[in-house]
Every structure is written in C-alpha cells, then in structure tokens.
Design a protein around this motif. Sequence first.
Motif, PDB file in Angstrom:
ATOM      1  N   UNK A  33       0.819  -1.209   0.000  1.00 56.44           N
ATOM      2  CA  UNK A  33       0.000   0.000   0.000  1.00 56.44           C
ATOM      3  C   UNK A  33       0.856   1.264   0.000  1.00 56.44           C
ATOM      4  N   UNK A  34       1.762   1.428   0.996  1.00 54.76           N
ATOM      5  CA  UNK A  34       2.515   2.684   1.077  1.00 54.76           C
ATOM      6  C   UNK A  34       3.877   2.584   0.405  1.00 54.76           C
ATOM      7  N   UNK A  35       4.340   1.384   0.110  1.00 53.26           N
ATOM      8  CA  UNK A  35       5.577   1.218  -0.640  1.00 53.26           C
ATOM      9  C   UNK A  35       6.842   1.190   0.196  1.00 53.26           C
ATOM     10  N   UNK A  93     -18.816   2.918  -0.711  1.00 52.10           N
ATOM     11  CA  UNK A  93     -17.495   3.538  -0.826  1.00 52.10           C
ATOM     12  C   UNK A  93     -16.433   2.739  -0.104  1.00 52.10           C
ATOM     13  N   UNK A  94     -16.759   2.279   1.095  1.00 48.57           N
ATOM     14  CA  UNK A  94     -15.792   1.487   1.857  1.00 48.57           C
ATOM     15  C   UNK A  94     -15.576   0.111   1.214  1.00 48.57           C
ATOM     16  N   UNK A  95     -16.643  -0.484   0.694  1.00 45.88           N
ATOM     17  CA  UNK A  95     -16.534  -1.820   0.090  1.00 45.88           C
ATOM     18  C   UNK A  95     -15.556  -1.788  -1.087  1.00 45.88           C
ATOM     19  N   UNK A  96     -15.739  -0.826  -1.989  1.00 46.20           N
ATOM     20  CA  UNK A  96     -14.890  -0.808  -3.185  1.00 46.20           C
ATOM     21  C   UNK A  96     -13.466  -0.396  -2.833  1.00 46.20           C
ATOM     22  N   UNK A  97     -13.297   0.422  -1.806  1.00 54.24           N
ATOM     23  CA  UNK A  97     -11.930   0.765  -1.378  1.00 54.24           C
ATOM     24  C   UNK A  97     -11.236  -0.451  -0.766  1.00 54.24           C
ATOM     25  N   UNK A  98     -11.968  -1.238   0.004  1.00 52.89           N
ATOM     26  CA  UNK A  98     -11.395  -2.477   0.544  1.00 52.89           C
ATOM     27  C   UNK A  98     -10.975  -3.410  -0.601  1.00 52.89           C
ATOM     28  N   UNK A 144      -7.812  -2.255  -2.070  1.00 51.38           N
ATOM     29  CA  UNK A 144      -6.735  -2.590  -1.147  1.00 51.38           C
ATOM     30  C   UNK A 144      -6.345  -4.057  -1.222  1.00 51.38           C
ATOM     31  N   UNK A 145      -7.314  -4.939  -1.390  1.00 54.48           N
ATOM     32  CA  UNK A 145      -7.017  -6.379  -1.457  1.00 54.48           C
ATOM     33  C   UNK A 145      -6.304  -6.724  -2.760  1.00 54.48           C
ATOM     34  N   UNK A 195      -4.913   4.317  -8.294  1.00 54.36           N
ATOM     35  CA  UNK A 195      -5.489   3.244  -7.475  1.00 54.36           C
ATOM     36  C   UNK A 195      -5.278   3.520  -5.990  1.00 54.36           C
ATOM     37  N   UNK A 196      -4.035   3.848  -5.626  1.00 55.73           N
ATOM     38  CA  UNK A 196      -3.762   4.186  -4.232  1.00 55.73           C
ATOM     39  C   UNK A 196      -4.539   5.441  -3.832  1.00 55.73           C
ATOM     40  N   UNK A 197      -4.599   6.416  -4.757  1.00 53.92           N
ATOM     41  CA  UNK A 197      -5.330   7.652  -4.452  1.00 53.92           C
ATOM     42  C   UNK A 197      -6.796   7.342  -4.154  1.00 53.92           C
TER      43      UNK A 197
END
Length: 287
Positions: free
Chosen positions: A9-11, A135-140, A143-144, A161-163
């Motif tokens: 995620x953060x690299x 919003x939270x579902x698609x962000x999760x 992230x996966x 994507x990260x944004x």
Amino acid sequence: MALVDWCRHCGVETRMTEEHLPPKSADNAAPITIYNEVNGELKVLRSYEQGHTIPSLCSDCNGGASKRGLPQAYATWRKDVVAHLGQWAASVQRAFGWDRNDLWLLAKSQTEAFWLPMEHGRGINPRGGVSLHPGRIVRQIIGMILAVQRTRRLRDEHPELIAAYESTGPTSLSGHSIHVALASTGTLAYFTDAVLSVTVNISSQRGPRTKPFWAIIFQPFVIMLCEGASAPVEAARIDTWLSYPDNAIYTKADRKTRYPIAHRGNLLVSFLHSSAGRAPLGEETIV
Ligand SMILES: [Zn+2]
C-alpha cells in the motif's frame, strides 16, 4: 519474524505484518491449508492456524484499513450477498426440486450468464435491511487487489489506485474499472500479477479480449480490475461506488444491483483454475 519486504500500500521497505485476506471478519479466521496445483496434482504450500494471511502490508497500513471500517464493510456486503444467494437457492429448490447448488447451473443460454437480481441491504434483515457502505466496500477491494501483487507495476504505474483507496471523499478511477461476478468454482484464489494474454469469448456481444486484468476470487465473488471499461466476463461494474464517500450509505433508489452468475460452460474462473500452477501467474489456490 516477518521478512523485510515492500508494503503493497505505502511502498515503504520494512518488516511486514500478516494481512488477513479476505478480512478476518469475512469468515477468514479458521485453520486453512493452501494447495498449489502443479500438473494436475495438488501440492501443499502452507497451512494457516487462524485464517489465510499474507505478509504484504506494514503495520500502519494493516491497522489503518480497520480503523476506516473497510474490512468490516466488505464483510457486511459479503454476508448480505451470501444471504441473497441462499434465498435464491432455496427458491430454486422449491420450484424445480433441484439441489441448492444447482443454482450455479442456471443460465439463459449456453453463452450467457444468469443474472441474480439483488437489492442492497435486504439480504440479512428483509424488514429493516442493513447499512452497506459502497465507498468502503470498493476501497477495501482495491486494497485487497493491491495487497496480493508480486510486482510494483500496479502501484507505480497507476497511482490513481492508491489515491482512490486512500480517498475518503467521492472519487473515480481513470483508465481502469472494477467488476464483480458470482461463482461457486473454487473457494479462494488470487493472482499475484496481471492475468495477461487471456483470450475469452464469453458473450455473443464481445469478441476475444487480451487486455490485462487482475483477479481475486474470494467466494462468492470473482472480482476483476480491468484496463478500460469492460470486463472479460459478464459482471457488475462497481468502481462507480467510489462516488460514495466513506461515510455514505445507499439511498433507497441506489439499492438495486444485479450480479451475474457466470455459466460454467464458459466460466472465466474455470479457465483461470485450469491454468493454476503455471508460471508466470504464480497464483495460489485454496481448496
Ligand atoms: Zn504500508
């Protein structure tokens, strides 16, 4: 002790924590064994005592998702969809006398997926519904998909994507789309890099497609991140859920969404599973 690696995620390069994939709250807390199919034989890769995890995130990123409620939102959505599937399976059983699992064989034709109509927020409690957080579902989900990558390609070449993952307000993806279908094939699988050079002629309207896409299969979902606007199989597009800020819920008018059950005869999932174990996909299959 976890190895030093790069956080998906953060690299940052640091020691990794074990990320639960899918989230622990989404029925991923029981002992599980991962097998990899090599030349038609299943080989044990690794056993987990408390659900499947991968060392892919730093501790800040691993804990950050839970603080934002992302895994919890995904788990609620999954529970809701599974409940809807159960209702439909029961109605199929009543109507045709079929086994419940025969729901997966329903198709409008040999080449078309069967669409399961669902109403968000009505699967768990038919009277009161549940509060889903699109919003939270698609962000999760973003992230996966990022968390299972072997290479930095998605992270480095597609900063949107990260944004979008980190955004808490309305946003969108440029150049990519996210689609979800339902499938019973396999239980859990993910692909650690793009599924390249796949040629699938699924529906009569679409020709062969060779654009890269990335897939995770966490039952009952097949989730695909695709270049461009279309998916390689019939699926419901959900990156539009990014227009919902983290704290928004569906309005009554927004609730109707339909997910396709891919027909087994032309199931992308079957295709992907049949190539399990082949380099260079490097996927893991949990059975
Ligand atoms: Zn991190």
